[in-house]
Design an enzyme around this catalytic site. Structure first.
Site, PDB file in Angstrom:
ATOM      1  N   GLY A  33      11.451  -6.763  -2.456  1.00 22.10           N
ATOM      2  CA  GLY A  33      11.830  -8.026  -3.074  1.00 22.10           C
ATOM      3  C   GLY A  33      10.730  -8.573  -3.949  1.00 22.10           C
ATOM      4  CD  GLU A  57      -9.594  -3.659  -5.655  1.00 22.87           C
ATOM      5  OE1 GLU A  57     -10.818  -3.561  -5.776  1.00 22.87           O
ATOM      6  OE2 GLU A  57      -8.813  -3.752  -6.628  1.00 22.87           O
TER       7      GLU A  57
END
Length: 653
Positions: A114, A404
């Site tokens: 989502g 990251e």
């Protein structure tokens, strides 16, 4: 009307009806990708509705989670445990059909999505895990692990940095079992895609090492199926660029105004008539039979795989044994490691963790992971396990690069692929880059391990940019994440024991600097907080601390004892401590003391919960100058003299 066209029309109609019943939803994308999704489910997606967790199934990730209504419709038509009533209950409280796909809520859904782009990185993790399993367990004539990872992404997904990071890495690692289904409809919620993005996606992905397939008829079932078939023969990860029309068949098709709206009752009648559908939430027998034929084929494929596995077991007994061992929850004797803790004295948190990680890595093949280009400073690698790359799929050390956010989402995908124990590492100050991934790990209860080193203003010369003042509070506030900041090897081992017993996700916060020796209690540390230094009788002052500040708290207590009765409480994990009984917490917190003090090189306001109205928090409320780590630390007030002065000043005369 051909059955494929008829089925597609019913898929569109039922999907639009579900969104209309809900009163909200994304009609545009749900209708726009219906042909792609139907072609995938009917002709390519390998699944077994009677065993949705079998090892060699295909994985499907709906990164464009807002298109979940059509996903639920197809799950229902192909026999998963999603009824027509569940479709009527789309987005209603407690339903199996929430507003975005949720792991373990809806039958057949592999992962929660989502957040735009997040699913793309999850899919990369799943494809990476598949390549490792295939390399390790397949043998000549027995491709036991031989399936695809499909991911449907939107224009929005591919604008997100997390997706770009992950796709770049996937191309570099040549994950050829990964197929990205790109819904290219050229509109977003706010208008035309050209307002924000004019990239040549084809050239961009080719430059990243991907195979590119173009399907200009993305709303045509047969064209979509043909494109997917072509992608499956590639030796590289493949993106299929489907040119689609958002909200196709509605009066607002192809515009942003259909992106996130539900059709009215009157509009549904008009739409159904156009689709040749006479009844709401009705599936003709020929449509159901046509879909279920593929489901039956999937079950036969699973049975065939089981037969091959039996022959494989006889032909490759050692490999079969290793395959079974992979799924065994081995008991690791953490207590034994704790008895050897003397060898860790004077080490930093990152150094202690390297020892533990490697000892566990020798026993558990499932442990694998890597860093965002900081392995030389974080010390989180598995010795003698090799680096993972195209030529060595057996390597367990992954070089994620300076990515990251994708790194966090990728290990979530690895975690949910099967029984891996994946980890990733960066400095604590960079944890903000990956918060969405950490939060999703917590929502799904992934067994992801996040190691964050350089845990305080002690980073020194790097200056304010690298000082993670706020991050501890942020991580501790994420519901479902267990944050652990150990003061030494004993507390670190207690954290590992908790993780192996309870599961993840876990964030270990590790120091760069050496940790002073304290009389820590391994067994007590399992409770998240414990009395490290008891008072002689009834404490006048209680000092709570975590990590590197525990030894400082002990030193402060030793000085204060010249005048007061002082107790020190070590709190390696506030999250674990909060799960204990009220009686235990009251015993440890010792609220009857005249003054309660917390010492931590952060600004985490959680501590005030334990301090009471008159408590004292020795914290970091501003960024510090660059300089020698110890000098920076002490100049910020983290020294015995200043803390004793502040505590004494607060005590009644």
């Amino acid at each position: 009307m051909k059955i494929a066209e008829k089925t597609l029309n019913y898929v569109k109609s039922i999907t639009a009806q579900a969104i209309s019943c809900s009163g909200s939803g994304h009609t545009g994308a749900s209708l726009g990708v219906s042909a792609i999704m139907l072609a995938l489910f009917k002709d390519h997606y390998n699944f077994d509705i009677s065993d949705t967790d079998y090892l060699n199934r295909d994985r499907f990730v709906l990164s464009a989670g807002h298109a979940c209504p059509v996903y639920y419709t197809l799950l229902s038509l192909f026999g998963f445990d999603v009824s027509l009533q569940d479709l009527k209950n789309l987005q209603k409280l407690g339903s199996k059909t929430p507003g975005n796909p949720e792991y373990k809520t809806t039958d057949g859904v592999e992962i929660s999505t989502g957040l735009a782009g997040q699913g793309v990185a999850n899919a990369v993790g799943m494809a990476l895990a598949q390549s490792i399993m295939a390399e390790r367990f397949n043998s000549v004539g027995f491709p036991i692990i031989n399936h695809y990872t499909y991911c449907l992404a939107s224009d929005g997904c591919l604008m997100e940095g997390v997706a770009q990071e992950a796709c770049s890495l996937a191309g570099n690692l040549n994950l050829n079992k990964l197929i990205l289904l790109y819904d290219s409809n050229d509109v977003t919620m706010d208008g035309s895609l050209s307002l924000t993005n004019r990239e040549n996606i084809s050239k961009k992905f080719k430059a990243m090492g991907w195979n590119v397939v173009k399907c200009y008829k993305g709303n045509d079932f047969f064209a979509c199926s043909k494109a997917i078939q072509k992608a499956k023969s590639s030796q590289n990860p493949t993106i299929i660029i489907f040119k689609t029309t958002s909200g196709i068949g509605t009066s607002k098709e192809g515009t942003s105004s259909i992106h996130s709206v539900a059709l009215s009752g009157e509009e549904i009648k008009v739409f159904n008539k156009k689709m040749g559908v006479c009844e709401n939430f009705y599936v003709p027998n020929d449509v159901r039979d046509w879909c279920m034929a593929s489901s039956r084929m999937g079950k036969l494929e699973h049975e065939k795989w089981n037969q091959n596995l039996a022959v494989y077991a006889n032909s490759n007994p050692e490999l079969y044994r290793q395959l079974n061992n992979f799924f065994d929850k081995k008991k690791i004797d953490i207590d034994k490691l704790a008895r050897n803790s003397y060898k860790w004295e004077g080490m930093s948190g990152r150094e202690v963790n390297k020892i533990v990680l490697n000892e566990l890595g020798e026993k558990l093949f499932q442990i694998m992971g890597g860093t965002a280009d900081v392995s030389l400073q974080s010390y989180t690698s598995i010795d003698d396990a090799g680096n993972y790359y195209t030529g060595n799929r057996r390597g367990r050390n992954i070089h994620f690069g300076v990515r990251e956010h994708a790194m966090g989402a990728i290990i979530n995908g690895i975690s949910l692929y099967e029984d891996f124990i994946p980890f990733c590492t960066t400095f604590l100050s960079f944890s903000n880059y990956m918060l969405p991934s950490i939060r999703m790990a917590a929502l799904m209860k992934c067994n992801s391990i996040f190691f964050f080193t350089h845990d305080s203003i002690y980073v020194g010369e790097e200056g304010a940019t690298y000082q993670p003042i706020e991050e501890l509070g942020t991580l501790r506030s994420i519901i479902g994440l267990t944050t652990i900041r150990p003061c030494d090897g004993n507390e670190l081992l207690a954290g590992y024991k908790y993780y192996l017993r309870e599961g993840g996700p876990v964030a270990f916060i590790l120091s760069k600097q050496p940790m002073d020796v304290v009389d820590s209690k391994y067994k007590d540390a399992e409770f998240g907080g414990y009395i490290l230094k008891p008072a002689k009788k009834d404490a006048d002052i209680i000092i709570y601390a975590s990590g590197s500040e525990v030894s400082l708290a002990v030193a402060v207590a030793n000085e204060l004892e010249k005048k007061y009765d002082v107790s020190v409480v070590s709190m390696p994990s506030l999250n674990i401590f909060e799960k204990q009984t009220l009686a235990y917490k009251n015993k440890v917190l010792q609220k009857s003391a005249t003054l309660r003090v917390a010492i931590e090189a952060s600004n985490d306001s959680t501590w005030y919960k334990y301090l009471g109205d008159n408590g004292l928090f020795i914290s970091v409320e501003d960024y510090q100058k660059s300089g020698n780590g110890k000098e920076v630390y002490e100049s910020a007030g983290f020294n015995v003299k200043d803390i004793v002065r502040r505590i004494t000043k607060r005590m009644p005369r």
